[in-house]
Design a protein around this motif. Sequence first.
Motif, short mmCIF file in Angstrom:
data_model
loop_
_atom_site.label_atom_id
_atom_site.label_comp_id
_atom_site.label_asym_id
_atom_site.label_seq_id
_atom_site.Cartn_x
_atom_site.Cartn_y
_atom_site.Cartn_z
N LYS A 1 19.27 63.76 36.22
CA LYS A 1 19.54 63.99 34.80
C LYS A 1 19.89 62.68 34.12
O LYS A 1 19.39 62.37 33.03
CB LYS A 1 20.68 64.99 34.64
N LYS A 2 20.72 61.88 34.76
CA LYS A 2 21.10 60.58 34.19
C LYS A 2 19.88 59.67 34.05
O LYS A 2 19.69 59.03 33.02
CB LYS A 2 22.16 59.93 35.08
N GLU B 1 17.49 61.17 31.23
CA GLU B 1 18.08 61.02 29.89
C GLU B 1 18.06 59.56 29.44
O GLU B 1 17.77 59.26 28.29
CB GLU B 1 19.51 61.55 29.85
N ALA C 1 16.53 73.46 38.58
CA ALA C 1 16.66 72.45 37.53
C ALA C 1 16.51 71.05 38.13
O ALA C 1 15.87 70.18 37.53
CB ALA C 1 17.99 72.60 36.80
N LEU D 1 13.74 68.25 37.10
CA LEU D 1 14.13 66.89 36.72
C LEU D 1 13.44 65.86 37.61
O LEU D 1 13.04 64.80 37.13
CB LEU D 1 15.65 66.73 36.80
N TYR E 1 20.80 66.76 40.93
CA TYR E 1 20.73 67.14 39.52
C TYR E 1 21.40 66.07 38.66
O TYR E 1 20.83 65.61 37.67
CB TYR E 1 21.39 68.50 39.29
N GLU F 1 17.60 71.63 27.48
CA GLU F 1 18.76 71.95 28.31
C GLU F 1 18.35 72.97 29.35
O GLU F 1 17.55 73.87 29.10
CB GLU F 1 19.88 72.50 27.45
N TYR F 2 18.91 72.86 30.53
CA TYR F 2 18.63 73.78 31.61
C TYR F 2 19.72 74.83 31.67
O TYR F 2 20.90 74.52 31.53
CB TYR F 2 18.55 73.02 32.94
#
Length: 74
Positions: A64-65, A68, A15, A19, A60, A3-4
């Motif tokens: 992130k999506k 992940e 962040a 990523l 971000y 986690e950021y």
Amino acid sequence: MSEYKIHDEYSLAEAADRLGERAMELGIISSFVVRHFPDSRQYYIPNENESEPLTPEEAYMKLKKLVESAEAGA
């Protein structure tokens, strides 16, 4: 994925940078460009010539999506 810790615009942009680097390591994107301005950053995914600029927040969330999803499928 770790986690950021995000508490301001600068840490959010940092962040997003991390990523983007992780997404390239995973082979999800071929490149990304960050244009630095005195008061902001613009992100281009996959690159400056083929995409619209994203804000740090947009970059971000998008990165992130992608990261992940890739890490969940690995």
